[in-house]
Design a protein around this motif. Structure first.
Motif, PDB file in Angstrom:
ATOM      1  N   ARG A 102       0.868  -1.184   0.000  1.00  0.00           N
ATOM      2  CA  ARG A 102       0.000   0.000   0.000  1.00  0.00           C
ATOM      3  C   ARG A 102       0.903   1.232   0.000  1.00  0.00           C
ATOM      4  O   ARG A 102       1.540   1.552   1.007  1.00  0.00           O
ATOM      5  N   PRO A 103       1.025   1.951  -1.124  1.00  0.00           N
ATOM      6  CA  PRO A 103       1.936   3.090  -1.202  1.00  0.00           C
ATOM      7  C   PRO A 103       1.652   4.199  -0.193  1.00  0.00           C
ATOM      8  O   PRO A 103       2.570   4.862   0.269  1.00  0.00           O
ATOM      9  N   SER A 104       0.399   4.379   0.188  1.00  0.00           N
ATOM     10  CA  SER A 104       0.059   5.481   1.082  1.00  0.00           C
ATOM     11  C   SER A 104       0.215   5.157   2.564  1.00  0.00           C
ATOM     12  O   SER A 104       0.224   6.065   3.392  1.00  0.00           O
ATOM     13  N   ASP A 105       0.337   3.878   2.924  1.00  0.00           N
ATOM     14  CA  ASP A 105       0.432   3.513   4.341  1.00  0.00           C
ATOM     15  C   ASP A 105       1.165   2.177   4.470  1.00  0.00           C
ATOM     16  O   ASP A 105       0.586   1.115   4.234  1.00  0.00           O
ATOM     17  N   GLU A 106       2.418   2.236   4.875  1.00  0.00           N
ATOM     18  CA  GLU A 106       3.226   1.014   4.941  1.00  0.00           C
ATOM     19  C   GLU A 106       2.752   0.047   6.018  1.00  0.00           C
ATOM     20  O   GLU A 106       3.061  -1.142   5.964  1.00  0.00           O
ATOM     21  N   GLU A 107       1.987   0.504   6.982  1.00  0.00           N
ATOM     22  CA  GLU A 107       1.498  -0.384   8.036  1.00  0.00           C
ATOM     23  C   GLU A 107       0.436  -1.356   7.519  1.00  0.00           C
ATOM     24  O   GLU A 107       0.150  -2.359   8.162  1.00  0.00           O
ATOM     25  N   LEU A 108      -0.153  -1.071   6.371  1.00  0.00           N
ATOM     26  CA  LEU A 108      -1.164  -1.952   5.787  1.00  0.00           C
ATOM     27  C   LEU A 108      -0.559  -3.017   4.880  1.00  0.00           C
ATOM     28  O   LEU A 108      -1.265  -3.898   4.406  1.00  0.00           O
ATOM     29  N   ASP A 109       0.747  -2.936   4.630  1.00  0.00           N
ATOM     30  CA  ASP A 109       1.405  -3.915   3.756  1.00  0.00           C
ATOM     31  C   ASP A 109       1.253  -5.328   4.314  1.00  0.00           C
ATOM     32  O   ASP A 109       1.260  -5.532   5.531  1.00  0.00           O
ATOM     33  N   GLN A 110       1.135  -6.280   3.385  1.00  0.00           N
ATOM     34  CA  GLN A 110       1.004  -7.677   3.784  1.00  0.00           C
ATOM     35  C   GLN A 110       1.906  -8.535   2.913  1.00  0.00           C
ATOM     36  O   GLN A 110       2.131  -8.222   1.751  1.00  0.00           O
ATOM     37  N   GLU A 111       2.405  -9.606   3.490  1.00  0.00           N
ATOM     38  CA  GLU A 111       3.188 -10.578   2.731  1.00  0.00           C
ATOM     39  C   GLU A 111       2.559 -11.948   2.924  1.00  0.00           C
ATOM     40  O   GLU A 111       2.348 -12.385   4.047  1.00  0.00           O
ATOM     41  N   LEU A 112       2.252 -12.590   1.809  1.00  0.00           N
ATOM     42  CA  LEU A 112       1.599 -13.888   1.827  1.00  0.00           C
ATOM     43  C   LEU A 112       2.466 -14.907   1.098  1.00  0.00           C
ATOM     44  O   LEU A 112       3.161 -14.552   0.146  1.00  0.00           O
ATOM     45  N   PRO A 113       2.383 -16.179   1.496  1.00  0.00           N
ATOM     46  CA  PRO A 113       3.123 -17.195   0.740  1.00  0.00           C
ATOM     47  C   PRO A 113       2.414 -17.492  -0.584  1.00  0.00           C
ATOM     48  O   PRO A 113       1.191 -17.371  -0.685  1.00  0.00           O
ATOM     49  N   LEU A 114       3.179 -17.847  -1.572  1.00  0.00           N
ATOM     50  CA  LEU A 114       2.619 -18.234  -2.868  1.00  0.00           C
ATOM     51  C   LEU A 114       2.173 -19.689  -2.754  1.00  0.00           C
ATOM     52  O   LEU A 114       2.988 -20.588  -2.554  1.00  0.00           O
ATOM     53  N   GLN A 115       0.856 -19.940  -2.826  1.00  0.00           N
ATOM     54  CA  GLN A 115       0.283 -21.273  -2.706  1.00  0.00           C
ATOM     55  C   GLN A 115      -0.617 -21.508  -3.909  1.00  0.00           C
ATOM     56  O   GLN A 115      -1.810 -21.212  -3.884  1.00  0.00           O
ATOM     57  N   LEU A 116      -0.034 -22.025  -4.954  1.00  0.00           N
ATOM     58  CA  LEU A 116      -0.751 -22.190  -6.212  1.00  0.00           C
ATOM     59  C   LEU A 116      -1.538 -23.485  -6.240  1.00  0.00           C
ATOM     60  O   LEU A 116      -1.122 -24.497  -5.675  1.00  0.00           O
ATOM     61  N   GLY A 117      -2.663 -23.454  -6.955  1.00  0.00           N
ATOM     62  CA  GLY A 117      -3.446 -24.659  -7.188  1.00  0.00           C
ATOM     63  C   GLY A 117      -2.882 -25.416  -8.390  1.00  0.00           C
ATOM     64  O   GLY A 117      -1.857 -25.041  -8.964  1.00  0.00           O
ATOM     65  N   ARG A 118      -3.569 -26.482  -8.774  1.00  0.00           N
ATOM     66  CA  ARG A 118      -3.112 -27.294  -9.911  1.00  0.00           C
ATOM     67  C   ARG A 118      -3.065 -26.495 -11.211  1.00  0.00           C
ATOM     68  O   ARG A 118      -2.274 -26.787 -12.091  1.00  0.00           O
ATOM     69  N   ASP A 119      -3.955 -25.513 -11.316  1.00  0.00           N
ATOM     70  CA  ASP A 119      -4.008 -24.706 -12.537  1.00  0.00           C
ATOM     71  C   ASP A 119      -3.080 -23.485 -12.471  1.00  0.00           C
ATOM     72  O   ASP A 119      -3.204 -22.567 -13.273  1.00  0.00           O
ATOM     73  N   LEU A 120      -2.159 -23.491 -11.528  1.00  0.00           N
ATOM     74  CA  LEU A 120      -1.174 -22.415 -11.321  1.00  0.00           C
ATOM     75  C   LEU A 120      -1.825 -21.068 -11.023  1.00  0.00           C
ATOM     76  O   LEU A 120      -1.337 -20.023 -11.435  1.00  0.00           O
ATOM     77  N   SER A 121      -2.929 -21.109 -10.285  1.00  0.00           N
ATOM     78  CA  SER A 121      -3.590 -19.860  -9.888  1.00  0.00           C
ATOM     79  C   SER A 121      -3.734 -19.808  -8.375  1.00  0.00           C
ATOM     80  O   SER A 121      -3.682 -20.834  -7.695  1.00  0.00           O
ATOM     81  N   GLN A 122      -3.902 -18.597  -7.886  1.00  0.00           N
ATOM     82  CA  GLN A 122      -4.122 -18.400  -6.452  1.00  0.00           C
ATOM     83  C   GLN A 122      -5.153 -17.300  -6.282  1.00  0.00           C
ATOM     84  O   GLN A 122      -5.121 -16.280  -6.976  1.00  0.00           O
ATOM     85  N   LEU A 123      -6.051 -17.509  -5.345  1.00  0.00           N
ATOM     86  CA  LEU A 123      -7.111 -16.554  -5.035  1.00  0.00           C
ATOM     87  C   LEU A 123      -6.783 -15.867  -3.715  1.00  0.00           C
ATOM     88  O   LEU A 123      -6.457 -16.536  -2.737  1.00  0.00           O
ATOM     89  N   ILE A 124      -6.848 -14.544  -3.699  1.00  0.00           N
ATOM     90  CA  ILE A 124      -6.589 -13.777  -2.474  1.00  0.00           C
ATOM     91  C   ILE A 124      -7.840 -12.968  -2.155  1.00  0.00           C
ATOM     92  O   ILE A 124      -8.301 -12.167  -2.981  1.00  0.00           O
ATOM     93  N   GLU A 125      -8.382 -13.192  -0.968  1.00  0.00           N
ATOM     94  CA  GLU A 125      -9.556 -12.431  -0.528  1.00  0.00           C
ATOM     95  C   GLU A 125      -9.143 -11.001  -0.193  1.00  0.00           C
ATOM     96  O   GLU A 125      -8.115 -10.785   0.448  1.00  0.00           O
ATOM     97  N   THR A 126      -9.964 -10.031  -0.604  1.00  0.00           N
ATOM     98  CA  THR A 126      -9.630  -8.617  -0.351  1.00  0.00           C
ATOM     99  C   THR A 126     -10.621  -7.946   0.603  1.00  0.00           C
ATOM    100  O   THR A 126     -10.604  -6.734   0.741  1.00  0.00           O
ATOM    101  N   LYS A 127     -11.470  -8.730   1.266  1.00  0.00           N
ATOM    102  CA  LYS A 127     -12.458  -8.140   2.174  1.00  0.00           C
ATOM    103  C   LYS A 127     -11.785  -7.378   3.311  1.00  0.00           C
ATOM    104  O   LYS A 127     -12.312  -6.394   3.812  1.00  0.00           O
ATOM    105  N   GLU A 128     -10.603  -7.825   3.715  1.00  0.00           N
ATOM    106  CA  GLU A 128      -9.885  -7.194   4.822  1.00  0.00           C
ATOM    107  C   GLU A 128      -9.038  -6.003   4.357  1.00  0.00           C
ATOM    108  O   GLU A 128      -8.582  -5.218   5.183  1.00  0.00           O
TER     109      GLU A 128
END
Length: 158
Positions: A102-128
């Motif tokens: 988040r360029p405007s607020d570094e405290e909101l930055d998040q780091e997640l592990p890359l956990q791909l499915g069989r089709d090489l895709s990953q879904l990230i929820e953005t509700k938070e």
């Protein structure tokens, strides 16, 4: 008497020119002195290390484009981000991380592990995630080669 009065006449112009020249030279000398004493930190102390890291980053981006673009898309109706790696990587061991920056607020930055499915895709929820501009940065390694992709998204809430 008239001839001696003419010889003793006083003119101010030569003195004014000399004073103006002295003042101008003093101004230039003061300007040069201040410029020479100004601390300029345009180049960092570890410039060469940073340059090598930057070149490595350029190489990672080039490798990623050569292998096929990494698709990063935000779906406002589902409130999620989908990451899709190219099919070129199927069947290979992939490790990595996803950085939500988040360029405007570094405290909101998040780091997640890359956990791909069989089709090489990953879904990230953005509700938070807060509404606004985010940069999704993905760094992943496939068989000793590191790849990097970045996409700017605009998170909106319904």
């Amino acid at each position: 008497m008239k001839s001696t009065d003419k010889n003793k006449s006083f003119t101010l112009w030569p003195y004014a020119i000399i004073v103006a020249m002295v003042m101008f030279m003093s101004y230039i000398a003061m300007f040069v002195y201040k410029a020479m004493n100004q601390d300029v930190d345009l180049v960092s102390k570890d410039y060469y290390e940073q340059e090598i890291k930057y070149q490595d980053h350029i190489n990672m981006v080039g490798r990623t484009k050569a292998a096929g673009d990494v698709a990063i898309a935000f779906h406002p109706e589902k409130q999620d981000i989908i990451i899709q790696l190219p099919d070129h990587f199927k069947g290979q061991s992939i490790t990595g991380k996803i950085n939500l920056f988040r360029p405007s607020d570094e405290e909101l930055d998040q780091e997640l592990p890359l956990q791909l499915g069989r089709d090489l895709s990953q879904l990230i929820e953005t509700k938070e995630l807060q509404q606004g501009r985010w940069k999704v940065r993905i760094t992943f390694t496939v068989e000793q080669e590191t790849y990097f992709a970045e996409q700017t998204i605009q998170v909106t809430k319904p």
